[in-house]
Design a protein around this motif. Structure first.
Motif, PDB file in Angstrom:
ATOM      1  N   ARG A  88       0.976  -1.114  -0.062  1.00 24.28           N
ATOM      2  CA  ARG A  88      -0.037   0.090  -0.020  1.00 24.28           C
ATOM      3  C   ARG A  88       0.873   1.129  -0.095  1.00 24.28           C
ATOM      4  O   ARG A  88       0.645   2.326  -0.738  1.00 24.28           O
ATOM      5  CB  ARG A  88      -0.843   0.092   1.191  1.00 24.28           C
ATOM      6  CG  ARG A  88      -1.749   1.370   1.229  1.00 24.28           C
ATOM      7  CD  ARG A  88      -2.956   1.145   2.424  1.00 24.28           C
ATOM      8  NE  ARG A  88      -3.819   2.225   2.219  1.00 24.28           N
ATOM      9  CZ  ARG A  88      -3.942   3.366   2.783  1.00 24.28           C
ATOM     10  NH1 ARG A  88      -2.944   3.757   3.610  1.00 24.28           N
ATOM     11  NH2 ARG A  88      -5.001   4.251   2.846  1.00 24.28           N
ATOM     12  N   TYR A 110       1.988   1.839  -3.597  1.00 24.04           N
ATOM     13  CA  TYR A 110       0.868   2.324  -4.360  1.00 24.04           C
ATOM     14  C   TYR A 110       0.503   3.843  -3.953  1.00 24.04           C
ATOM     15  O   TYR A 110      -0.006   4.700  -4.820  1.00 24.04           O
ATOM     16  CB  TYR A 110      -0.294   1.540  -4.359  1.00 24.04           C
ATOM     17  CG  TYR A 110      -0.132   0.043  -4.959  1.00 24.04           C
ATOM     18  CD1 TYR A 110       0.466   0.266  -6.305  1.00 24.04           C
ATOM     19  CD2 TYR A 110      -0.491  -1.316  -4.736  1.00 24.04           C
ATOM     20  CE1 TYR A 110       0.472  -0.980  -7.126  1.00 24.04           C
ATOM     21  CE2 TYR A 110      -0.546  -2.012  -5.303  1.00 24.04           C
ATOM     22  CZ  TYR A 110       0.178  -2.182  -6.593  1.00 24.04           C
ATOM     23  OH  TYR A 110       0.336  -3.470  -7.338  1.00 24.04           O
ATOM     24  N   CYS A 111       0.656   4.202  -2.657  1.00 27.19           N
ATOM     25  CA  CYS A 111       0.297   5.529  -2.217  1.00 27.19           C
ATOM     26  C   CYS A 111       1.323   6.359  -2.847  1.00 27.19           C
ATOM     27  O   CYS A 111       1.139   7.469  -3.011  1.00 27.19           O
ATOM     28  CB  CYS A 111       0.453   5.596  -0.596  1.00 27.19           C
ATOM     29  SG  CYS A 111      -0.895   4.994   0.117  1.00 27.19           S
ATOM     30  N   MET A 164       1.246   7.220  -5.697  1.00 25.19           N
ATOM     31  CA  MET A 164       0.641   7.989  -6.627  1.00 25.19           C
ATOM     32  C   MET A 164       0.285   9.207  -6.365  1.00 25.19           C
ATOM     33  O   MET A 164      -0.081  10.090  -7.357  1.00 25.19           O
ATOM     34  CB  MET A 164      -0.711   6.858  -7.073  1.00 25.19           C
ATOM     35  CG  MET A 164      -0.314   5.867  -7.668  1.00 25.19           C
ATOM     36  SD  MET A 164       0.484   6.098  -9.407  1.00 25.19           S
ATOM     37  CE  MET A 164      -0.432   6.929 -10.260  1.00 25.19           C
ATOM     38  N   TRP A 191      -6.665  13.292  -7.351  1.00 20.58           N
ATOM     39  CA  TRP A 191      -6.367  11.750  -7.192  1.00 20.58           C
ATOM     40  C   TRP A 191      -7.671  11.325  -5.943  1.00 20.58           C
ATOM     41  O   TRP A 191      -7.932  10.387  -5.753  1.00 20.58           O
ATOM     42  CB  TRP A 191      -5.117  11.481  -6.473  1.00 20.58           C
ATOM     43  CG  TRP A 191      -4.780  10.050  -6.254  1.00 20.58           C
ATOM     44  CD1 TRP A 191      -4.378   9.489  -4.982  1.00 20.58           C
ATOM     45  CD2 TRP A 191      -4.642   9.111  -7.181  1.00 20.58           C
ATOM     46  NE1 TRP A 191      -4.128   8.257  -5.290  1.00 20.58           N
ATOM     47  CE2 TRP A 191      -4.310   7.885  -6.709  1.00 20.58           C
ATOM     48  CE3 TRP A 191      -4.690   9.053  -8.636  1.00 20.58           C
ATOM     49  CZ2 TRP A 191      -4.126   6.745  -6.936  1.00 20.58           C
ATOM     50  CZ3 TRP A 191      -4.618   7.860  -9.009  1.00 20.58           C
ATOM     51  CH2 TRP A 191      -4.342   6.634  -8.640  1.00 20.58           C
ATOM     52  N   TRP A 216      -8.044   4.392  -5.043  1.00 22.69           N
ATOM     53  CA  TRP A 216      -7.573   3.547  -5.876  1.00 22.69           C
ATOM     54  C   TRP A 216      -6.196   2.558  -5.389  1.00 22.69           C
ATOM     55  O   TRP A 216      -6.138   1.345  -5.658  1.00 22.69           O
ATOM     56  CB  TRP A 216      -7.421   3.841  -7.321  1.00 22.69           C
ATOM     57  CG  TRP A 216      -8.648   4.051  -7.837  1.00 22.69           C
ATOM     58  CD1 TRP A 216      -9.651   5.452  -7.903  1.00 22.69           C
ATOM     59  CD2 TRP A 216      -9.862   3.420  -8.624  1.00 22.69           C
ATOM     60  NE1 TRP A 216     -10.753   5.373  -8.354  1.00 22.69           N
ATOM     61  CE2 TRP A 216     -10.918   3.957  -9.081  1.00 22.69           C
ATOM     62  CE3 TRP A 216      -9.656   1.851  -8.905  1.00 22.69           C
ATOM     63  CZ2 TRP A 216     -11.998   3.335  -9.364  1.00 22.69           C
ATOM     64  CZ3 TRP A 216     -10.552   1.338  -9.322  1.00 22.69           C
ATOM     65  CH2 TRP A 216     -11.723   1.959  -9.822  1.00 22.69           C
ATOM     66  N   HIS A 217      -5.682   3.457  -4.628  1.00 20.34           N
ATOM     67  CA  HIS A 217      -4.498   2.600  -4.222  1.00 20.34           C
ATOM     68  C   HIS A 217      -4.570   1.551  -3.349  1.00 20.34           C
ATOM     69  O   HIS A 217      -3.936   0.625  -3.034  1.00 20.34           O
ATOM     70  CB  HIS A 217      -3.224   3.627  -3.676  1.00 20.34           C
ATOM     71  CG  HIS A 217      -3.742   4.401  -2.525  1.00 20.34           C
ATOM     72  ND1 HIS A 217      -4.377   5.699  -2.694  1.00 20.34           N
ATOM     73  CD2 HIS A 217      -3.736   4.170  -1.252  1.00 20.34           C
ATOM     74  CE1 HIS A 217      -4.484   5.989  -1.621  1.00 20.34           C
ATOM     75  NE2 HIS A 217      -4.349   5.173  -0.564  1.00 20.34           N
ATOM     76  N   ASP A 218      -5.594   1.572  -2.539  1.00 22.66           N
ATOM     77  CA  ASP A 218      -6.339   0.826  -1.673  1.00 22.66           C
ATOM     78  C   ASP A 218      -6.892  -0.487  -2.571  1.00 22.66           C
ATOM     79  O   ASP A 218      -6.649  -1.546  -2.003  1.00 22.66           O
ATOM     80  CB  ASP A 218      -7.313   1.419  -0.464  1.00 22.66           C
ATOM     81  CG  ASP A 218      -6.712   2.142   0.440  1.00 22.66           C
ATOM     82  OD1 ASP A 218      -5.941   1.652   1.269  1.00 22.66           O
ATOM     83  OD2 ASP A 218      -7.126   3.449   0.662  1.00 22.66           O
ATOM     84  N   TRP A 250      -5.767  -1.264  -5.157  1.00 22.45           N
ATOM     85  CA  TRP A 250      -4.759  -2.285  -5.834  1.00 22.45           C
ATOM     86  C   TRP A 250      -4.055  -3.191  -4.830  1.00 22.45           C
ATOM     87  O   TRP A 250      -3.304  -3.933  -5.162  1.00 22.45           O
ATOM     88  CB  TRP A 250      -3.960  -1.007  -6.518  1.00 22.45           C
ATOM     89  CG  TRP A 250      -4.477  -0.267  -7.623  1.00 22.45           C
ATOM     90  CD1 TRP A 250      -5.384  -0.925  -8.475  1.00 22.45           C
ATOM     91  CD2 TRP A 250      -4.153   0.949  -8.233  1.00 22.45           C
ATOM     92  NE1 TRP A 250      -5.710   0.247  -9.567  1.00 22.45           N
ATOM     93  CE2 TRP A 250      -5.148   1.227  -9.547  1.00 22.45           C
ATOM     94  CE3 TRP A 250      -2.975   1.682  -7.783  1.00 22.45           C
ATOM     95  CZ2 TRP A 250      -4.983   2.313  -9.933  1.00 22.45           C
ATOM     96  CZ3 TRP A 250      -3.125   2.814  -8.445  1.00 22.45           C
ATOM     97  CH2 TRP A 250      -3.999   3.163  -9.783  1.00 22.45           C
TER      98      TRP A 250
END
Length: 163
Positions: free
Chosen positions: A101, A104-105, A107, A137, A150-152, A154
């Motif tokens: 996570r 991905y965060c 982003m 975002w 969305w990062h969650d 993914w």
């Protein structure tokens, strides 16, 4: 931490308030970590050639901070705003999932960092790019079926009300 009352996403307003509080807390953590690093390697100038090592060290410090606390269910700002992080099954995420996570965060900072790397923007313009990207975002969560970031999605995590 008590079990989440619901798997519904907290409001975007609460999530962003927690995000802002986290930014202030990270500033303090980063300041202390940079001081420790600078003293340890005798770095006296921010433009020192070792600044890339300092940046890598800070990324590592933040990765440890987030992966540890997210695997426990909450950071201090998340506790304040009664938000918890769980995996797809409603359990606390593993440290590996929390670290994923964290990756991905990134982003949240992709566009501002790309704009900075391009070297064509002054500080004011970079601030506008950063603010616009964060707003974009954050608003993208409105298009997720459960209103999650969305990062969650993914990373296989979700933010929920902690009750």
């Amino acid at each position: 931490m008590t079990a989440p009352v619901s798997l519904a996403a907290p409001s975007l307003r609460r999530r962003m308030a927690s995000w802002l509080y986290e930014a202030f807390l990270l500033f303090a953590i980063g300041l202390i970590a940079a001081l420790v690093f600078s003293v340890a390697v005798d770095m006296r100038n921010a433009m020192d050639a070792r600044r890339w090592l300092l940046q890598g060290f800070l990324v590592l410090v933040f990765a440890v901070y987030f992966s540890y606390l997210w695997s426990k269910g909450q950071t201090l700002p998340m506790k304040t705003w009664r938000i918890a992080i769980v995996d797809r099954h409603g359990r606390r995420p593993t440290q590996g999932r929390a670290l994923l996570r964290y990756v991905y965060c990134s982003m949240w900072f992709a566009a501002p960092l790309a704009a900075y790397a391009a070297g064509r923007f002054n500080l004011r313009e970079l601030a506008v790019v950063a603010a616009g990207w964060v707003a974009f975002w954050a608003l993208l969560s409105r298009f997720h079926p459960q209103r999650q970031f969305w990062h969650d999605a993914w990373a296989g995590t979700r933010l929920v009300d902690a009750g």
